[in-house]
Write an enzyme that holds these catalytic residues in place. Sequence first.
Site, PDB file in Angstrom:
ATOM      1  N   ASP A 261      25.996 -23.534 -97.137  1.00 50.86           N
ATOM      2  CA  ASP A 261      26.759 -24.383 -96.221  1.00 50.86           C
ATOM      3  C   ASP A 261      27.921 -25.103 -96.913  1.00 50.86           C
ATOM      4  OD1 ASP A 261      25.062 -23.710 -94.104  1.00 50.86           O
ATOM      5  OD2 ASP A 261      23.678 -25.337 -94.552  1.00 50.86           O
ATOM      6  N   ALA A 262      28.497 -24.472 -97.929  1.00 52.74           N
ATOM      7  CA  ALA A 262      29.571 -25.112 -98.683  1.00 52.74           C
ATOM      8  C   ALA A 262      30.843 -24.272 -98.718  1.00 52.74           C
ATOM      9  CB  ALA A 262      29.110 -25.407-100.105  1.00 52.74           C
TER      10      ALA A 262
END
Length: 284
Positions: free
Chosen positions: A228-229
């Site tokens: 999720d980056a």
Amino acid sequence: MTSPTATLLLSCPDRRGLVAEIANFIYSHGGNIVHADHHTDFTRKIFLTRLEWQLEGFDLSREQIAPACEQLAGSLQANWQLHFSDTVRRLSIWVSRQDHCLLDLLWRQKAKEFTAEIPLIISNHEDLKEIAIQFGADFHYLPITPDNKAEQEEKQLQLLRDYQIDIVVLAKYMQILRHNFITRFPNIINIHHSFLPAFVGAKPYHQAYKRGVKIIGATAHYVTDELDAGPIIEQDVVRVSHRDEIADLIRKGKDLERIVLARAVRSHLQNRVLVYGDRTVVFG
């Protein structure tokens, strides 16, 4: 716009005269620029641009444009992409059990809100097979366990090759892709149900409820190795109150997820997103 266009996305070290130099490249070949967007990241000293021009009257053939852009980019030390407006990209949507983002993308594609083909839907559950059939897409059920993940990802990669897929959209596909997969197929958009970088990982609405937040959000981003980056394409938020329970946060969040994912997919398909480092510029 009815006549086909070419779009050049380019990023390079910033210096004086770049706008004129790049625009003159198009002008010198008889091109008529219809959209021009520029941005300079002064902190990183990077210039980013999106130029779109009509192919009618352009004195280079499509086959000649890429080598000419390569030569221009070399002189600027630039990263670049070239796209043609009449190229129809092929999407594969990946899902688990939730159907709201899948249905939204299929409806928007049928309504011609964005131009793409969606020939392939892949899932680790069988729940959404009937939706794929209803919309005329092939559905492939590939259950995932810790023991078969590598094997199933090889099958997924083969399906992407067989269907000539350009971009994968993770529309609530609740699996983490391995480094080997991302390296071999990096064109992946994910929807995460929080306003990243807050509440990374599983059950972000439960995390948000526990913290008593007043705003929840959704984030569409490109997938990288770090969970999720990846570079963020689109985000939005909605207010919540102390009266809202977890079910209310989930209901409100699902509305956001649909909208945010659709915007991100549309921007990508319209060649409006330029990634540099861990950031993006999304040209309007």
